[in-house]
Design an enzyme around this catalytic site. Structure first.
Site, PDB file in Angstrom:
ATOM      1  N   LYS A   1     -15.796  -5.414  10.632  1.00 32.91           N
ATOM      2  CA  LYS A   1     -15.354  -4.091  10.157  1.00 32.91           C
ATOM      3  C   LYS A   1     -16.392  -3.542   9.180  1.00 32.91           C
ATOM      4  O   LYS A   1     -16.766  -2.371   9.244  1.00 32.91           O
ATOM      5  CB  LYS A   1     -14.008  -4.195   9.430  1.00 32.91           C
ATOM      6  CG  LYS A   1     -12.784  -4.324  10.323  1.00 32.91           C
ATOM      7  CD  LYS A   1     -11.546  -4.494   9.430  1.00 32.91           C
ATOM      8  CE  LYS A   1     -10.354  -4.982  10.207  1.00 32.91           C
ATOM      9  NZ  LYS A   1      -9.218  -5.313   9.315  1.00 32.91           N
TER      10      LYS A   1
ATOM     11  N   SER B   1      14.437  -1.362   7.411  1.00 36.47           N
ATOM     12  CA  SER B   1      14.399  -0.776   6.064  1.00 36.47           C
ATOM     13  C   SER B   1      15.052   0.607   5.999  1.00 36.47           C
ATOM     14  O   SER B   1      15.186   1.173   4.908  1.00 36.47           O
ATOM     15  CB  SER B   1      12.948  -0.653   5.581  1.00 36.47           C
ATOM     16  OG  SER B   1      12.371  -1.928   5.415  1.00 36.47           O
TER      17      SER B   1
ATOM     18  N   VAL C   1       0.836  -1.205   0.000  1.00 38.79           N
ATOM     19  CA  VAL C   1       0.000   0.000   0.000  1.00 38.79           C
ATOM     20  C   VAL C   1       0.868   1.251   0.000  1.00 38.79           C
ATOM     21  O   VAL C   1       0.573   2.232  -0.706  1.00 38.79           O
ATOM     22  CB  VAL C   1      -0.978   0.006   1.200  1.00 38.79           C
ATOM     23  CG1 VAL C   1      -1.742   1.321   1.269  1.00 38.79           C
ATOM     24  CG2 VAL C   1      -1.970  -1.151   1.084  1.00 38.79           C
TER      25      VAL C   1
ATOM     26  N   HIS D   1     -11.062  -6.262  -5.327  1.00 37.90           N
ATOM     27  CA  HIS D   1     -12.056  -7.006  -4.552  1.00 37.90           C
ATOM     28  C   HIS D   1     -13.405  -6.931  -5.272  1.00 37.90           C
ATOM     29  O   HIS D   1     -13.744  -5.900  -5.863  1.00 37.90           O
ATOM     30  CB  HIS D   1     -12.243  -6.376  -3.168  1.00 37.90           C
ATOM     31  CG  HIS D   1     -11.071  -6.527  -2.244  1.00 37.90           C
ATOM     32  ND1 HIS D   1     -10.017  -7.381  -2.479  1.00 37.90           N
ATOM     33  CD2 HIS D   1     -10.803  -5.908  -1.057  1.00 37.90           C
ATOM     34  CE1 HIS D   1      -9.153  -7.286  -1.476  1.00 37.90           C
ATOM     35  NE2 HIS D   1      -9.595  -6.405  -0.609  1.00 37.90           N
TER      36      HIS D   1
ATOM     37  N   ARG E   1     -11.452 -14.911   0.801  1.00 37.26           N
ATOM     38  CA  ARG E   1     -10.234 -14.643   0.025  1.00 37.26           C
ATOM     39  C   ARG E   1     -10.207 -15.592  -1.161  1.00 37.26           C
ATOM     40  O   ARG E   1     -10.395 -16.807  -1.003  1.00 37.26           O
ATOM     41  CB  ARG E   1      -9.010 -14.873   0.915  1.00 37.26           C
ATOM     42  CG  ARG E   1      -7.700 -14.410   0.308  1.00 37.26           C
ATOM     43  CD  ARG E   1      -7.557 -12.913   0.280  1.00 37.26           C
ATOM     44  NE  ARG E   1      -7.447 -12.330   1.608  1.00 37.26           N
ATOM     45  CZ  ARG E   1      -7.503 -11.024   1.835  1.00 37.26           C
ATOM     46  NH1 ARG E   1      -7.674 -10.169   0.826  1.00 37.26           N
ATOM     47  NH2 ARG E   1      -7.396 -10.543   3.070  1.00 37.26           N
TER      48      ARG E   1
ATOM     49  N   CYS F   1     -10.782  -1.593   3.021  1.00 37.26           N
ATOM     50  CA  CYS F   1     -10.914  -1.577   1.561  1.00 37.26           C
ATOM     51  C   CYS F   1     -12.283  -2.055   1.086  1.00 37.26           C
ATOM     52  O   CYS F   1     -12.907  -1.436   0.222  1.00 37.26           O
ATOM     53  CB  CYS F   1      -9.806  -2.411   0.917  1.00 37.26           C
ATOM     54  SG  CYS F   1      -9.554  -4.008   1.711  1.00 37.26           S
TER      55      CYS F   1
ATOM     56  N   GLY G   1      -4.794  -7.789  -0.837  1.00 35.07           N
ATOM     57  CA  GLY G   1      -5.265  -7.214   0.425  1.00 35.07           C
ATOM     58  C   GLY G   1      -4.476  -7.732   1.619  1.00 35.07           C
ATOM     59  O   GLY G   1      -4.423  -7.080   2.666  1.00 35.07           O
TER      60      GLY G   1
END
Length: 330
Positions: A205, A38, A12, A234, A227, A126, A157
């Site tokens: 959610k 990182s 993302v 989606h 999934r 999402c 996702g």
């Protein structure tokens, strides 16, 4: 203006950088942030390389806005620290969504709720975003009583690890598993953890966020989230019961004129939304519009959107754009 992207090396976060560039958000200085391991790595933005910095260094740099996509734990710890420094945080995790003191925003629906004092703003889930974008114009006209939604969600996702798992399975390569089960040639009816009521966290959610975004606790929602071995977006089958009856042509017209919605509904020519067509697009695609013949005032619809774009990165950038337009940043 200075813009921080927290979680800049993730799926993302990478998409946020892409969307900021595409939409020409006025970035004078980019501050990419990621986990300690990182720090020092480089990310590219508009043809230039930028070194990843730590959270502390990012706060010290005093960006006007920070787009967070680094998970709930990171957000709970760090978003308040950014906010205390006067930085507006737009957070893509689930950490703040149901906090009654935080706004949960889809710009097409409720950006008007935002004020200059909102320093931590939640980006919805999402699968919720694409559903409410399509439903909002219909709710205004016919008033939604109840939603039954089943989702068919892309492996993107879950993240890079899930994409790798799918590709490994497709090629017969053994590797790290993002899911407990094989995902290629399979469907897994579990997204996130199970709760005491037998629903998954992802399903709840959708129930709770829908009511908050649409500012209507009377909407009843039940969800099953699945999934599937797909990339690009989606998909959702949504059954909507309204308080008032509707005309299908008027429904198509309301959707066609709604911001961010594209109607693809031509069954005679086998035209309907599919994830591969939504890939790298910002719109929410709606089709398979038909009356539920088993009960009155009820509509069936199929909703598809790119979960990394409108479902995450683009929605966050649109919130930042709104704040900028309204003079609420910096």
């Amino acid at each position: 203006m200075k813009v921080a992207v927290v979680g800049a090396t993730g799926l993302v976060g990478t998409k946020m950088l892409q969307v900021l560039a595409e939409r020409n958000f006025p970035v004078t200085e980019l501050i990419p942030v990621a986990s300690e391991k990182s720090v020092g790595k480089e990310v590219e933005y508009k043809g230039k390389k930028y070194k990843v910095v730590s959270m502390t260094d990012a706060i010290a740099a005093k960006p006007a806005v920070a787009l967070f996509s680094a998970g709930g734990g990171t957000s709970l710890e760090w978003a308040p620290k950014f906010a205390e420094a006067g930085i507006t945080v737009i957070d893509n995790s689930s950490a703040w969504r149901m906090d009654p003191t935080k706004k949960l925003v889809v710009p097409e629906i409720n950006a008007d709720a935002l004020t200059g004092s909102d320093k931590v703003i939640a980006n919805p889930n999402c699968s919720t975003i694409q559903m409410v974008v399509a439903l909002n114009p219909l709710h205004k006209k016919y008033k939604i009583k109840r939603l039954v939604v089943s989702t068919y969600q892309s492996v993107t996702g879950t993240g890079v690890k899930a994409v790798t798992q799918l590709m490994n399975e497709r090629q017969g390569v053994e590797g790290e598993m993002a899911y407990r089960y094989q995902i290629d040639m399979n469907a897994i009816p579990q997204i996130d953890v199970f709760l005491d009521n037998g629903y998954t966290k992802e399903e709840m959610k959708m129930v709770n966020e829908t009511k908050k975004i649409m500012r209507d606790d009377s909407i009843r929602v039940t969800a099953t989230t699945v999934r599937i071995p797909v990339m690009g977006g989606h998909s959702e089958s949504v059954n909507v019961e309204f308080a008032n009856d509707f005309d299908l042509d008027e429904v198509r017209s309301l959707l066609a004129s709604a911001p961010g919605v594209v109607v693809v509904d031509d069954p005679a020519n086998a035209k309907y939304p599919m994830p591969k067509d939504a890939h790298e697009r910002d719109e929410v695609f709606v089709g398979r519009l038909r009356r539920d013949e088993s009960q009155p005032n009820t509509l069936n619809m199929w909703i598809v959107s790119d979960n990394l774009r409108k479902g995450a990165a683009t929605n966050a950038v649109q919130i930042a754009e709104y704040l900028l337009q309204q003079g609420l940043l910096g």
